[in-house]
Design a protein around this motif. Structure first.
Motif, mmCIF file in Angstrom:
data_model
loop_
_atom_site.group_PDB
_atom_site.id
_atom_site.type_symbol
_atom_site.label_atom_id
_atom_site.label_comp_id
_atom_site.label_asym_id
_atom_site.label_seq_id
_atom_site.Cartn_x
_atom_site.Cartn_y
_atom_site.Cartn_z
ATOM 1 N N GLU A 70 0.837 -1.199 0.000
ATOM 2 C CA GLU A 70 0.000 0.000 0.000
ATOM 3 C C GLU A 70 0.876 1.254 0.000
ATOM 4 N N ARG A 71 1.915 1.188 0.817
ATOM 5 C CA ARG A 71 2.909 2.253 0.906
ATOM 6 C C ARG A 71 4.127 1.608 1.558
ATOM 7 N N GLU A 72 5.146 2.395 1.828
ATOM 8 C CA GLU A 72 6.366 1.832 2.398
ATOM 9 C C GLU A 72 6.074 1.114 3.716
ATOM 10 N N LYS A 73 6.480 -0.135 3.780
ATOM 11 C CA LYS A 73 6.324 -0.984 4.969
ATOM 12 C C LYS A 73 4.876 -1.171 5.415
ATOM 13 N N ARG A 74 3.938 -1.131 4.485
ATOM 14 C CA ARG A 74 2.516 -1.421 4.772
ATOM 15 C C ARG A 74 1.959 -2.231 3.610
ATOM 16 N N TRP A 75 1.322 -3.356 3.954
ATOM 17 C CA TRP A 75 0.745 -4.236 2.958
ATOM 18 C C TRP A 75 -0.686 -4.599 3.326
ATOM 19 N N ILE A 76 -1.427 -4.999 2.302
ATOM 20 C CA ILE A 76 -2.689 -5.694 2.509
ATOM 21 C C ILE A 76 -2.342 -7.172 2.380
ATOM 22 N N CYS A 77 -2.780 -7.972 3.325
ATOM 23 C CA CYS A 77 -2.574 -9.415 3.257
ATOM 24 C C CYS A 77 -3.938 -10.080 3.096
ATOM 25 N N ALA A 78 -4.067 -10.884 2.058
ATOM 26 C CA ALA A 78 -5.284 -11.668 1.827
ATOM 27 C C ALA A 78 -4.896 -13.138 1.973
ATOM 28 N N VAL A 79 -5.477 -13.803 2.939
ATOM 29 C CA VAL A 79 -5.146 -15.201 3.237
ATOM 30 C C VAL A 79 -6.221 -16.085 2.625
ATOM 31 N N SER A 80 -5.802 -17.021 1.772
ATOM 32 C CA SER A 80 -6.780 -17.897 1.130
ATOM 33 C C SER A 80 -6.330 -19.342 1.201
ATOM 34 N N LYS A 81 -7.315 -20.220 1.085
ATOM 35 C CA LYS A 81 -7.042 -21.661 1.078
ATOM 36 C C LYS A 81 -7.441 -22.218 -0.274
ATOM 37 N N GLN A 82 -6.541 -22.979 -0.871
ATOM 38 C CA GLN A 82 -6.813 -23.611 -2.157
ATOM 39 C C GLN A 82 -7.443 -24.970 -1.927
ATOM 40 N N THR A 83 -8.536 -25.229 -2.661
ATOM 41 C CA THR A 83 -9.197 -26.534 -2.623
ATOM 42 C C THR A 83 -9.397 -26.964 -4.072
ATOM 43 N N GLY A 84 -8.383 -27.603 -4.630
ATOM 44 C CA GLY A 84 -8.442 -27.997 -6.037
ATOM 45 C C GLY A 84 -8.214 -26.795 -6.937
ATOM 46 N N GLU A 85 -9.133 -26.575 -7.881
ATOM 47 C CA GLU A 85 -8.990 -25.465 -8.828
ATOM 48 C C GLU A 85 -9.588 -24.176 -8.290
ATOM 49 N N SER A 86 -10.150 -24.232 -7.092
ATOM 50 C CA SER A 86 -10.737 -23.025 -6.515
ATOM 51 C C SER A 86 -10.231 -22.855 -5.088
ATOM 52 N N GLY A 87 -10.688 -21.801 -4.465
ATOM 53 C CA GLY A 87 -10.279 -21.543 -3.103
ATOM 54 C C GLY A 87 -11.212 -20.516 -2.499
ATOM 55 N N PHE A 88 -10.939 -20.167 -1.261
ATOM 56 C CA PHE A 88 -11.793 -19.196 -0.587
ATOM 57 C C PHE A 88 -10.929 -18.325 0.310
ATOM 58 N N LEU A 89 -11.424 -17.134 0.587
ATOM 59 C CA LEU A 89 -10.735 -16.198 1.457
ATOM 60 C C LEU A 89 -10.939 -16.634 2.904
ATOM 61 N N ILE A 90 -9.852 -16.731 3.657
ATOM 62 C CA ILE A 90 -9.927 -17.044 5.081
ATOM 63 C C ILE A 90 -10.066 -15.744 5.866
#
Length: 107
Positions: A70-90
């Motif tokens: 997003e800017r210096e030393k700041r991120w957005i983290c999106a955590v997801s789990k893969q289940t085959g060819e798809s996944g979902f946001l945790i």
């Protein structure tokens, strides 16, 4: 892709699998887990579609952490789990540190 009408968004990641987020689960994230993410759906979508870095969880090989600066030393983290060819946001959250774990993709 899915045709479930409750799906808020579904995007293809650079790892070749879709991540879907339902409206109901998004509401849980922004009301209970990380209220600071309210209204930031586009940022999360962008982190999943166009991350700067992807790391694999140390505790679950099917869980990936997508980081978008997003800017210096700041991120957005999106955590997801893969289940085959798809996944979902945790979950998703802003962070000032990239977690340990194997880096498996970098922009």
């Amino acid at each position: 892709m899915t045709d479930n009408k409750d799906v808020l968004f579904e995007v293809m990641t650079p790892l070749g699998f879709y991540v879907r987020v339902t409206q109901g689960y998004w509401d849980l994230i922004v009301s209970v887990k990380h209220p600071v993410m309210s209204g930031r759906e586009d940022d999360v979508r962008n982190a999943l579609e166009n991350p700067d870095e992807i790391r694999q969880s140390k505790s679950d090989e099917d869980v990936y952490l997508f980081y978008k600066a997003e800017r210096e030393k700041r991120w957005i983290c999106a955590v997801s789990k893969q289940t085959g060819e798809s996944g979902f946001l945790i979950t998703t959250y802003p962070t000032d540190a990239i977690k340990e774990g194997a880096q498996i993709w970098h922009k």
